[in-house]
Scaffold this active site. Structure first.
Site, PDB file in Angstrom:
ATOM      1  CE1 TYR A   1      -1.642  13.704  -3.645  1.00  0.00           C
ATOM      2  CE2 TYR A   1      -0.532  12.187  -2.144  1.00  0.00           C
ATOM      3  CZ  TYR A   1      -1.236  12.413  -3.312  1.00  0.00           C
ATOM      4  OH  TYR A   1      -1.527  11.377  -4.151  1.00  0.00           O
TER       5      TYR A   1
ATOM      6  CD  GLN B   1       1.827  -1.830  -2.464  1.00  0.00           C
ATOM      7  OE1 GLN B   1       1.032  -1.698  -3.405  1.00  0.00           O
ATOM      8  NE2 GLN B   1       1.626  -2.716  -1.493  1.00  0.00           N
TER       9      GLN B   1
ATOM     10  CG  ASP C   1       3.707   5.687   6.247  1.00  0.00           C
ATOM     11  OD1 ASP C   1       2.703   4.969   6.089  1.00  0.00           O
ATOM     12  OD2 ASP C   1       4.812   5.228   6.589  1.00  0.00           O
TER      13      ASP C   1
ATOM     14  CG  HIS D   1       3.380   3.459  -4.750  1.00  0.00           C
ATOM     15  ND1 HIS D   1       2.353   2.728  -4.209  1.00  0.00           N
ATOM     16  CD2 HIS D   1       3.723   2.823  -5.894  1.00  0.00           C
ATOM     17  CE1 HIS D   1       2.065   1.719  -5.015  1.00  0.00           C
ATOM     18  NE2 HIS D   1       2.895   1.744  -6.040  1.00  0.00           N
TER      19      HIS D   1
ATOM     20  CB  THR E   1      -0.310  -4.790   0.212  1.00  0.00           C
ATOM     21  OG1 THR E   1      -0.756  -4.240  -1.037  1.00  0.00           O
ATOM     22  CG2 THR E   1       0.347  -6.136   0.011  1.00  0.00           C
ATOM     23  CB  SER E   2      -5.798  -4.694  -0.986  1.00  0.00           C
ATOM     24  OG  SER E   2      -5.315  -3.719  -1.921  1.00  0.00           O
TER      25      SER E   2
ATOM     26  CG  LEU F   1      -7.376  -7.192   9.409  1.00  0.00           C
ATOM     27  CD1 LEU F   1      -6.604  -7.356  10.703  1.00  0.00           C
ATOM     28  CD2 LEU F   1      -7.986  -5.785   9.355  1.00  0.00           C
TER      29      LEU F   1
HETATM   30  N1  APR Z   1      -2.962  -5.191   9.970  1.00  0.00           N
HETATM   31  C1  APR Z   1      -2.697  -5.886   8.827  1.00  0.00           C
HETATM   32  N2  APR Z   1      -3.328  -5.645   7.648  1.00  0.00           N
HETATM   33  C2  APR Z   1      -4.256  -4.677   7.642  1.00  0.00           C
HETATM   34  C3  APR Z   1      -4.583  -3.917   8.786  1.00  0.00           C
HETATM   35  C4  APR Z   1      -3.891  -4.213   9.987  1.00  0.00           C
HETATM   36  N3  APR Z   1      -4.141  -3.553  11.120  1.00  0.00           N
HETATM   37  N4  APR Z   1      -5.562  -3.031   8.438  1.00  0.00           N
HETATM   38  C5  APR Z   1      -5.811  -3.225   7.133  1.00  0.00           C
HETATM   39  N5  APR Z   1      -5.044  -4.214   6.656  1.00  0.00           N
HETATM   40  C6  APR Z   1      -4.992  -4.739   5.296  1.00  0.00           C
HETATM   41  C7  APR Z   1      -6.329  -4.793   4.614  1.00  0.00           C
HETATM   42  O1  APR Z   1      -6.949  -6.063   4.828  1.00  0.00           O
HETATM   43  C8  APR Z   1      -5.949  -4.601   3.146  1.00  0.00           C
HETATM   44  O2  APR Z   1      -5.750  -5.861   2.506  1.00  0.00           O
HETATM   45  O3  APR Z   1      -4.204  -3.835   4.553  1.00  0.00           O
HETATM   46  C9  APR Z   1      -4.640  -3.839   3.190  1.00  0.00           C
HETATM   47  C10 APR Z   1      -4.761  -2.399   2.738  1.00  0.00           C
HETATM   48  O4  APR Z   1      -5.101  -2.418   1.367  1.00  0.00           O
HETATM   49  P1  APR Z   1      -5.189  -1.031   0.587  1.00  0.00           P
HETATM   50  O5  APR Z   1      -6.018  -0.067   1.377  1.00  0.00           O
HETATM   51  O6  APR Z   1      -5.593  -1.358  -0.816  1.00  0.00           O
HETATM   52  O7  APR Z   1      -3.703  -0.464   0.600  1.00  0.00           O
HETATM   53  P2  APR Z   1      -2.485  -0.904  -0.319  1.00  0.00           P
HETATM   54  O8  APR Z   1      -2.556  -2.358  -0.647  1.00  0.00           O
HETATM   55  O9  APR Z   1      -1.247  -0.411   0.339  1.00  0.00           O
HETATM   56  O10 APR Z   1      -2.744  -0.047  -1.660  1.00  0.00           O
HETATM   57  C11 APR Z   1      -1.764  -0.150  -2.663  1.00  0.00           C
HETATM   58  O11 APR Z   1      -2.874   1.591  -3.917  1.00  0.00           O
HETATM   59  O12 APR Z   1      -3.960   3.585  -3.983  1.00  0.00           O
HETATM   60  C12 APR Z   1      -2.753   2.983  -4.182  1.00  0.00           C
HETATM   61  O13 APR Z   1      -0.717   4.101  -4.015  1.00  0.00           O
HETATM   62  C13 APR Z   1      -1.739   3.540  -3.249  1.00  0.00           C
HETATM   63  O14 APR Z   1       0.159   2.408  -2.316  1.00  0.00           O
HETATM   64  C14 APR Z   1      -1.246   2.334  -2.472  1.00  0.00           C
HETATM   65  C15 APR Z   1      -1.643   1.174  -3.368  1.00  0.00           C
END
Ligand code: APR
Ligand code: ZN
Length: 223
Positions: free
Chosen positions: A52, A86, A89, A104, A171-172, A194
């Site tokens: 962290y 989520q 930052d 989070h 978010t994924s 994306l």
């Molecule tokens: N613009 C838009 N979307 C984007 C971009 C971009 N430039 N780059 C990546 N992405 C999308 C990806 O396609 C993906 O679907 O952002 C998503 C990121 O997914 P994750 O990496 O899984 O992040 P997130 O969904 O925030 O994860 C949720 O998981 O590990 C835990 O606590 C952590 O808060 C996090 C949570």
């Protein structure tokens, strides 16, 4: 219009902060069980603090991007915006969003595991730090780890359920309860990402592309 927005790591990707599950993402570099669970912290607090501390330094040197800035413009408009993230930052706040619900937790905050005190985290945290309130050496980053309960869920659920429009950005949709919020939405739902997320089928509408392009264009239509 009442708008509830949920952001994920994709909204900060173009600020240079890594996402978690994309190619090269944080969970492809680190074992989340070691650095993002209470059990991992109990086993090796120094490793977790190092993880962290590095993310905190990255965050401090990163800048909000056009997507963060557009969401701050939307918050200043006549719409009633609830911004839920989520992300741990501080880029939404630094872009000017007046109220950010960090479900989070926050990298820039520290927490005492003994007395629940919270304070602004120093740049570098270590297992030897003492809590300023109770003196215990039980300080940890104020972030929600896997297996822990996200913050502000009642407020979040109410905002999503009462919104005219629920928008998920970057978010994924792999992690619950955030990924399940779309089920609570009674109004229209829009996914900005994306690529289609794991819950894309649950959304009425989709806009795919980089957040720094798609979010400002969407906000310009809304304002
Ligand atoms: N613009 C838009 N979307 C984007 C971009 C971009 N430039 N780059 C990546 N992405 C999308 C990806 O396609 C993906 O679907 O952002 C998503 C990121 O997914 P994750 O990496 O899984 O992040 P997130 O969904 O925030 O994860 C949720 O998981 O590990 C835990 O606590 C952590 O808060 C996090 C949570
Ligand atoms: Zn304490």
């Amino acid at each position: 219009m009442k708008i509830a927005i949920l952001t994920g790591a994709g909204v900060s990707a173009e600020s240079g902060l890594g996402t978690f599950r994309d190619v090269g993402g944080l969970w492809t570099q680190y074992d989340l069980n070691e650095v993002a669970t209470p059990e991992g912290f109990a086993r090796n607090p120094a490793l977790v603090h190092d993880f962290y501390n590095a993310r905190r330094a990255n965050c401090a040197s990163a800048a909000p991007n056009a997507a963060h800035q557009a969401l701050a413009v939307l918050a200043a408009s006549t719409h009633e915006v609830t911004l839920i993230t989520q992300n741990v930052d501080d880029l939404h706040a630094r872009a000017g969003s007046p109220k950010v619900i960090h479900m989070h937790g926050q990298l820039m905050r520290a927490l005492c595991a003994d007395c629940d005190a919270r304070w602004n985290a120093p740049e570098v945290m270590s297992p030897q730090d003492d809590c300023p309130a109770c003196g215990a050496s039980a300080t940890r980053p104020d972030v929600v780890w896997f297996g822990e309960i996200p913050y502000h869920m009642d407020e979040i659920a109410h905002a999503v359920a009462t919104a005219d429009l629920f928008v998920a950005i970057g978010t994924s949709a792999e992690v619950y309860p955030a990924a399940g919020l779309v089920e609570l939405a009674q109004g229209q739902t829009l996914e900005i990402n994306l690529e289609p997320s794991a819950r894309a089928n649950a959304f009425d509408d989709h806009r795919f592309g980089p957040a720094t392009q798609v979010v400002p264009a969407w906000v310009a239509e809304m304002c």
